[in-house]
Design a protein around this motif. Structure first.
Motif, PDB file in Angstrom:
ATOM      1  N   THR A 224       0.832  -1.215   0.000  1.00 57.78           N
ATOM      2  CA  THR A 224       0.000   0.000   0.000  1.00 57.78           C
ATOM      3  C   THR A 224       0.863   1.261   0.000  1.00 57.78           C
ATOM      4  OG1 THR A 224      -0.143   0.075   2.421  1.00 57.78           O
ATOM      5  CG2 THR A 224      -1.866  -1.161   1.248  1.00 57.78           C
TER       6      THR A 224
ATOM      7  N   ASP B 250      -2.144   1.711  -5.301  1.00 56.33           N
ATOM      8  CA  ASP B 250      -3.445   1.903  -4.664  1.00 56.33           C
ATOM      9  C   ASP B 250      -4.311   0.653  -4.793  1.00 56.33           C
ATOM     10  OD1 ASP B 250      -4.687   1.995  -7.251  1.00 56.33           O
ATOM     11  OD2 ASP B 250      -4.035   4.078  -7.410  1.00 56.33           O
ATOM     12  N   ASP B 251      -5.296   0.578  -3.896  1.00 52.75           N
ATOM     13  CA  ASP B 251      -6.181  -0.588  -3.857  1.00 52.75           C
ATOM     14  C   ASP B 251      -6.981  -0.740  -5.142  1.00 52.75           C
ATOM     15  OD1 ASP B 251      -5.288  -1.107  -1.370  1.00 52.75           O
ATOM     16  OD2 ASP B 251      -7.004  -0.245  -0.318  1.00 52.75           O
TER      17      ASP B 251
ATOM     18  N   SER C 161      -7.676  -4.098  -7.134  1.00 50.00           N
ATOM     19  CA  SER C 161      -9.046  -4.615  -7.305  1.00 50.00           C
ATOM     20  C   SER C 161      -9.350  -4.895  -8.768  1.00 50.00           C
ATOM     21  CB  SER C 161     -10.071  -3.601  -6.800  1.00 50.00           C
ATOM     22  OG  SER C 161      -9.762  -3.210  -5.498  1.00 50.00           O
TER      23      SER C 161
END
Lengths: 365, 326
Positions: A267, A271-272, A276
């Motif tokens: 992180t 970024d997430d 995803s």
């Protein structure tokens, strides 16, 4: 103006991220049930991976490098390796190691900090996981040269990642394999990250595969999250190599869904949202949908497989955890074929010190 | 029996090892048709063919890595690095893999390779052609570091190194490649590794050295003998693992020790020997251990190199200093 050379990089994908065949699948995949062993291997790999992380988090394993999201790459080429082939893995190919005969217990021992985990009972000629990036590539050419000198129809699989392609070792090995036509598959797993450095910061080339052209080796890109594409491309490359057709480079495009290792926190540098997005392309759900759509895989099959993998991995972990460490003097016992007299004194001193400490601990206990 | 030079003895040993064992392979840069820039592999290509004598692409790290791969497959690779000054790209492979493969795999994969390299100064060569960095390798567990000092030692120690089941860094003192001729029987008899050689006996002072410096050291012993001083000359030969027992036995007799090497002083292999004398032989010592070495400078280019390298005079002076202590 003349054009002394031109190069093409084919890209292969059979299954889209939803698991639908977008082009006719190769013969080996036409009966979808033939892919079930590979699917099982991918799920077993992911189960092992999750267990390794859990053991590390609870202080029962050393630093571990996860292969989450990359299972189709190593299961893909691992499933087309023959027993006589030799694997030189990095730390993200447990799928191929398992398929080539390394045991779960050996892999746990390896990450648990026990050299016996590298003393594979099955594939006696396979190399252990290579930690220094790219240094295994010259070894692969040495092993392949041995096959060529003996006239053996065997091939070598040399694994490395996107970051490794920036190192000179890779070019030196590619160059030798090209000029001596050695039976090596150079398997680039492009998972887009070298710890925190993204693929685009690693090199200006449009692909990593094209680095093969500087060494006179054919190369291709494959969707590394498509098991069928991986198996197809690697199968052809290995058959060619065993038949004396020389080396080949495959760049498998995938994504490292986990941290670099359990000591990393991704992180800090990504970024997430992007992670995803890549979860939607991951290889196991993709193949599962394909198998389900083909009517060869049911919810019950899935539940049974998950339970079987958990049982197998848990049993291996228990065996690993129940394996006592070697005695301290083992650090001397495999350094040379015969222990030099000068080292015998150090070994004896260690045994004495260890015995005294153990006796003291028992006394205090 | 033929009178041969040191480099011819290297060639004889390579040919003998290849004739005796089909698993022995020779490769490196210019080792084929050219026979090596010093001719140490001369004639091997014609005799043993291109499958066993291979010119590699120009990449030292690769040469070392290929040797690791071949050795894991049961071959006995003898790789040549053209000059020790160019060995550093291979260091990663030697330190990270060759020295560790047996231990890492608990004996499953081993590394019976030899890496040969000419080393040392005094041949009026360009920069990087005069290195003596043997201590870097001698520091590494799992390696053997072997240095011959004469034609017969080159023959016997190289055969032993090739037959040894573990990796050997075999450093050839190129300044004396053609300095002397000696009768060497091509009988395949190896000399022992892991053992010093006493080149000259004496009771007053122990001179410890290796490689080309044995020449200056033996000359110094001769000069000292003229003064009535008996100098014992020990050729370490295998730096790693170190045969300290022979050195200690000699120092117990003489009480005085001078260590001579061409490499820089600080952290040179003489430092290890001096430390071991302090640990294990202090009560035998009648005088501080003396070291005669290169300076802690960059090896100068050829106009100044004779000022860098230990001379007979410096060795004699150091021995006299050691003898000043009553």
């Amino acid at each position: 103006m003349s054009k002394p050379a031109a190069f093409d990089i084919p890209y292969t994908r059979f299954l889209d991220p939803e698991g639908r065949a977008i082009v006719p699948v190769p013969a080996f995949a036409q009966d979808a049930s033939a892919l079930i062993p590979d699917y099982r291997a991918m799920v077993l790999t992911r189960t092992y991976d999750a267990k390794a992380i859990a053991l590390q988090r609870t202080g029962r394993l050393g630093t571990y490098a996860s292969c989450l999201g990359q299972e189709a790459v190593s299961v893909g080429f691992g499933s087309v390796m023959q027993p006589g082939d030799v694997l030189l893995p990095t730390y993200r190919e447990p799928g191929a190691q398992l398929l080539h005969g390394v045991t779960l217990v050996e892999m746990f021992l390896c990450w648990g900090g026990d050299e016996r985990g590298h003393d594979f009972a099955g594939p006696r000629e396979d190399f252990p996981v290579c930690i220094p990036v790219a240094t295994q590539a010259p070894h692969a050419t040495g092993v392949a040269l041995a096959f060529k000198l003996r006239g053996e129809a065997r091939a070598v699989v040399c694994c490395f990642g996107d970051g490794a392609t920036s190192k000179g070792d890779i070019y030196e090995a590619l160059n030798l394999a090209g000029v001596w036509q050695l039976p090596v598959l150079f398997m680039i797993t492009n998972n887009q990250w070298a710890i925190s450095v993204p693929r685009e910061a690693q090199t200006a080339t449009a692909t990593l595969a094209q680095k093969a052209f500087a060494a006179g080796i054919p190369a291709e890109q494959v969707d590394g999250n498509d098991l069928i594409a991986m198996r197809h491309a690697a199968g052809q490359a290995l058959e060619k190599a065993r038949a004396g057709g020389g080396p080949h480079v495959i760049e498998a495009l995938t994504y490292r869904l986990g941290d670099h290792t359990t000591a990393d926190d991704a992180t800090r540098y990504r970024d997430d949202e992007s992670v995803s997005r890549h979860w939607k392309e991951e290889p196991i759900a993709r193949l599962r949908r394909y198998l389900a759509d083909a009517g060869v895989w049911s919810k019950g099959d899935e539940e049974a497989l998950i339970a079987a993998c958990a049982k197998e991995v848990d049993a291996a972990a228990e065996t690993y955890l129940a394996t006592p460490p070697e005695p301290p003097e083992a650090m001397f016992d495999h350094l040379y074929a015969t222990l030099p007299p000068s080292l015998a004194k150090q070994r004896a001193a260690l045994i004495e010190e260890a015995a005294a400490l153990i006796a003291e601990a028992k006394g205090n206990g | 029996m033929a009178e041969v030079t040191l480099v011819e003895a290297v060639n004889m040993a390579l040919a003998k090892a290849m004739a005796d064992d089909a698993e022995v392979l020779v490769f490196g840069e210019d080792v084929g048709l050219d026979g090596g820039v010093f001719r140490s592999t001369d004639g091997l290509l014609a005799r043993f063919g291109a499958a066993r004598v291979m010119d590699t692409p120009l990449a030292e790290g690769l040469i070392a890595g290929v040797a690791v791969g071949l050795a894991a497959q049961g071959f006995k690779p003898v790789a040549e690095i053209q000059f020790m000054g160019f060995i550093y790209p291979a260091l990663d492979q030697i330190v990270s893999h060759a020295s560790r493969m047996r231990n890492r795999t608990r004996g499953r994969l081993t590394c019976p390779m030899v890496m040969r390299a000419p080393f040392g100064g005094g041949i009026r060569a360009p920069e990087h052609h005069s290195e003596s960095t043997e201590a870097m390798f001698a520091h590494i567990p799992g390696l053997r570091v072997v240095i011959p000092s004469s034609p017969s030692h080159a023959y016997g120690l190289l055969l032993a190194s090739i037959r040894d089941p573990d990796p050997v860094i075999f450093l050839e003192p190129k300044r004396i490649y053609r300095a002397v001729r000696e009768e060497v029987a091509d009988d395949g008899r190896a000399l022992p590794l892991d053992s010093c050689f006493t080149l000259r006996e004496g009771g007053d002072v122990t001179l410890v050295t290796w490689g080309a410096m044995t020449m200056e050291t033996l000359a110094a012993a001769e000069t000292l003998a003229d003064e009535g001083i008996g100098a014992e000359v020990i050729d370490v030969a295998t730096l790693k693992p170190l045969d300290m027992d022979q050195i200690l036995t000699s120092v117990q007799k003489t009480g005085r020790c001078v260590i001579v090497h061409e490499a820089a002083l600080s952290g040179g292999w003489g430092a290890e020997i001096a430390a071991r004398l302090a640990e294990e032989g202090l009560l035998s010592l009648l005088a501080p251990v003396q070291r005669v070495t290169g300076y802690d400078t960059v090896m100068p280019l050829l106009r100044l190199e004779q000022w860098y390298m230990p001379s007979e005079g410096r060795i004699v002076a150091a021995a006299r200093r050691a003898l000043e202590y009553a």
